[in-house]
Enzyme design. Structure first.
Site, PDB file in Angstrom:
ATOM      1  CE  LYS A  48      -0.907  -0.181   4.982  1.00 53.40           C
ATOM      2  NZ  LYS A  48      -1.711  -0.902   5.971  1.00 53.40           N
ATOM      3  NE  ARG A  66      -6.476  -0.818  11.209  1.00 50.93           N
ATOM      4  CZ  ARG A  66      -5.456  -0.825  10.359  1.00 50.93           C
ATOM      5  NH1 ARG A  66      -4.736   0.273  10.157  1.00 50.93           N
ATOM      6  NH2 ARG A  66      -5.134  -1.924   9.695  1.00 50.93           N
TER       7      ARG A  66
HETATM    8  C1  LIG Z   1      -0.825  -1.545   6.615  1.00 49.85           C
HETATM    9  C2  LIG Z   1      -1.089  -2.862   7.210  1.00 49.85           C
HETATM   10  C3  LIG Z   1      -0.026  -3.732   7.452  1.00 49.85           C
HETATM   11  C4  LIG Z   1       1.414  -3.363   7.185  1.00 49.85           C
HETATM   12  O1  LIG Z   1       1.877  -2.419   8.111  1.00 49.85           O
HETATM   13  P1  LIG Z   1       3.404  -1.947   8.159  1.00 49.85           P
HETATM   14  O2  LIG Z   1       3.508  -1.164   9.395  1.00 49.85           O
HETATM   15  O3  LIG Z   1       3.632  -1.158   6.932  1.00 49.85           O
HETATM   16  O4  LIG Z   1       4.232  -3.183   8.178  1.00 49.85           O
HETATM   17  C5  LIG Z   1      -0.329  -4.979   7.998  1.00 49.85           C
HETATM   18  N1  LIG Z   1      -1.606  -5.331   8.271  1.00 49.85           N
HETATM   19  C6  LIG Z   1      -2.642  -4.515   8.055  1.00 49.85           C
HETATM   20  C7  LIG Z   1      -4.022  -4.965   8.389  1.00 49.85           C
HETATM   21  C8  LIG Z   1      -2.424  -3.250   7.506  1.00 49.85           C
HETATM   22  O5  LIG Z   1      -3.463  -2.434   7.282  1.00 49.85           O
END
Ligand SMILES: *Cc1c(COP(=O)(O)O)cnc(C)c1O
Length: 379
Positions: free
Chosen positions: A42, A137
């Site tokens: 992302k 969340r």
């Molecule tokens: C964005 C996200 C991740 C990755 O997070 P990082 O801190 O970039 O490693 C993992 N799991 C979910 C559900 C996310 O939304």
């Protein structure tokens, strides 16, 4: 291959050699701790070239929160399993079913709708049930997991293949031995409920790396979803850089389009700036200011750090960035300034339709310009 002199617009440059080393090193490190990694795309807007580097360097599956990014991966020829990290809204279910393979979910209505949509494609809906261990969340409260598990089992064409949690995102609750033990207990309980083993016990994101490296994760935990650590070479519980990884794989590059000495003036009354904010910066002595061709529309300016000594960011608006270059000699109109990016700046820059995305190898100094359209396909 493109001559670097012809790449002139504001852009994000990424060092493919350094990225490959990051990906290979972290994938190996996690594997040594019994952890499979899904590479989270992302923050790179689903850039398929970087995703391919992940897949060529020990990462087997990808994950993204947004369908647009997954569409870009698919359009770039990526056909490995992709996890959808954010639950789709009901109107997105058909498209989510078409684009993604594994879903992190916590609402039975969404699971039922996806199961139906997947059935229409002749595929099974593979679900990782999300449980909330305190970050507030996504995820069901732990006490509601058994009933959700039973409801999914009663749903035709839905298969529970894992349990997951996400921490350190909303409230900043860190993974620790206690909440990881709770995840393992819930995984065991869910396996007992559904009567088969889970493929994924997915403990979270880059905030779990420090725990993995120091105290260790329980052996039942076998999966992490990693973005920032792979791309920026740091864990996110404490923001520490990770050994043998690079934090400088990405640069934002913009050009000086005005460069002038500006003297203090008796100011007229000050109202609000382009963003409706009152700014209290005062110019007390003449300063040399550079105006650059990048702005808040392109990128989260607060996440930029200039890479030239003596240059500092002093202001910005939607389309301009203002830097103070007074203590830096020899800069002129037409010169470019490079900036290091944090995760938010990276994510915004890599999803901006205004910035080009350029691959390079720092060692061989060869550049390739990613094809137009520069960013997301318009759908
Ligand atoms: C964005 C996200 C991740 C990755 O997070 P990082 O801190 O970039 O490693 C993992 N799991 C979910 C559900 C996310 O939304």
């Amino acid at each position: 291959m493109l001559d670097i002199n012809t790449i002139s617009g504001p852009r994000v440059e990424f060092d493919t050699d350094a990225l490959q080393q990051n990906f290979a090193h972290l994938a190996k490190l996690c594997a040594a701790h019994g952890i499979a990694v899904s590479g989270v795309t992302k923050a790179i807007g689903g850039n398929p070239d970087i995703a391919r580097l992940m897949l060529d360097n020990g990462i087997r599956t990808l994950a993204d929160a947004r369908l647009d990014n997954i569409a870009r991966l698919r359009a770039g020829g990526i056909d490995v399993p992709v996890m959808l990290l954010r639950a789709p809204a009901m109107v997105e279910v058909a498209e989510a079913a078409r684009l993604a393979d594994i879903f992190l979910l916590s609402e039975i209505e969404t699971i039922r709708a996806l199961a139906t949509a997947k059935a229409e494609l002749g595929k099974c809906c593979q679900v990782v049930l999300m449980v909330d261990l305190g970050d507030l969340r996504e995820g069901v409260p732990p006490e509601d997991l058994p009933s959700l598990g039973r409801a999914v089992m009663a749903t035709e064409n839905a298969n529970i293949i894992g349990i997951g949690t996400n921490l350190a995102c909303n409230l900043g609750v860190l993974p620790d031995q206690s909440n990881m033990a709770e995840l393992v207990a819930l995984a065991n309980q869910l396996e007992a409920t559904i009567g088969h083993p889970l493929r994924y016990v997915s403990a979270g994101n880059s905030s779990a790396i420090s725990l993995m490296l120091n105290q260790g994760l329980p052996s039942k935990i076998n999966h992490l979803r990693l973005g920032e650590s792979l791309l920026l070479g740091r864990e996110t519980a404490y923001g520490h850089p990770l050994a043998r990884m690079s934090g400088d794989c990405f640069d934002l590059v913009a050009q000086i389009i005005e460069h002038k000495l500006k003297a203090p003036r008796p100011y007229a009354a000050r109202g609000r700036n382009a963003f409706g904010q009152q700014v209290d910066v005062e110019l007390t002595e003449p300063r040399r200011l550079g105006v650059l061709n990048v702005g808040a529309v392109d990128c989260e300016i607060g996440g930029l750090c200039p890479l030239i000594n003596g240059v500092s960011i002093v202001g910005y608006s939607s389309d301009h960035l203002i830097v103070d270059t007074t203590s830096s000699t020899s800069l002129a109109v037409g010169d470019e300034i490079r900036f290091r990016v944090d995760y938010h700046a990276l994510a915004t820059a890599m999803t901006s339709p205004y910035l080009a995305q350029v691959a390079f190898q720092a060692n061989s100094v060869s550049f390739t310009l990613e094809g137009a359209p520069r960013c997301l396909p318009l759908r």
